[in-house]
Design an enzyme around this catalytic site. Structure first.
Site, PDB file in Angstrom:
ATOM      1  CG  HIS A   1      -0.112   6.005   2.778  1.00 17.87           C
ATOM      2  ND1 HIS A   1      -1.427   5.655   3.003  1.00 17.87           N
ATOM      3  CD2 HIS A   1       0.600   5.455   3.784  1.00 17.87           C
ATOM      4  CE1 HIS A   1      -1.506   4.933   4.106  1.00 17.87           C
ATOM      5  NE2 HIS A   1      -0.282   4.795   4.600  1.00 17.87           N
TER       6      HIS A   1
ATOM      7  CG  HIS B   1      -0.233   0.428   2.485  1.00 15.39           C
ATOM      8  ND1 HIS B   1       0.667  -0.406   3.134  1.00 15.39           N
ATOM      9  CD2 HIS B   1      -0.257   1.586   3.192  1.00 15.39           C
ATOM     10  CE1 HIS B   1       1.149   0.229   4.193  1.00 15.39           C
ATOM     11  NE2 HIS B   1       0.606   1.439   4.248  1.00 15.39           N
TER      12      HIS B   1
END
Length: 164
Positions: free
Chosen positions: A82, A67
């Site tokens: 992010h 992620h």
């Protein structure tokens, strides 16, 4: 190319959109870690189905959970992607790495790195809004090349970073 132009080119970094989606102002991210500019400045994207692509040709580190991706185009300059908010709590579910990289491996701008299950992430994460942050004390300013509210494709020029 003159020496002055070469010097100027070394002071500028062009960042391409790593995702297809709608561009947002960074303060639209529902997490004050990103809105407070502690990490750095940049923008965010509401992603559409697709992949996370390299926003620049550089070294990259992809976290185990897929992620979070950190690119280092120049020593000490970091581009942080992010994906979403609360996605770290999913332990990598909803993400699949497309390429296996050795640590700090070089990638080319536009390379597809991580695919994501947008429906799963919408249901299980706090938010899918994805900050794209430039983190460096040597940044003079960041110019957003796409207005908030506009849509971008992965690979569209997104930000120009001017170094001090």
């Amino acid at each position: 190319m003159s020496l002055k132009d070469m010097f100027k080119k070394n002071k500028e970094i062009l960042i391409y959109s790593p995702l297809k989606g709608e561009v947002l102002d960074l303060n639209e991210v529902p997490d004050n870690v990103f809105t407070s500019n502690i990490i750095g400045d940049g923008c965010a994207i509401i992603p559409e189905p697709g992949e996370i692509c390299a926003p620049i040709s550089s070294k990259v580190e992809i976290f185990k959970t897929n992620h979070l991706l950190i690119f280092e185009p120049k020593k000490g300059v970091y581009i942080v992607i992010h994906f979403g908010v609360g996605t770290s709590l999913l332990g990598g579910k909803g993400f699949e790495r497309i390429v296996e990289l050795s640590p700090k491996k070089m990638v080319e701008a536009g390379d597809k790195l991580v695919s994501y299950d947008l429906d799963y992430l919408k249901e299980n994460a706090k938010s899918i809004i994805t900050p794209i942050i430039v983190s460096d004390d040597n940044v003079d300013y960041i110019e957003l090349l796409v207005d908030p509210g506009e849509k971008v494709d992965a690979g569209t020029p997104l930000m120009r970073v001017i170094l001090k």
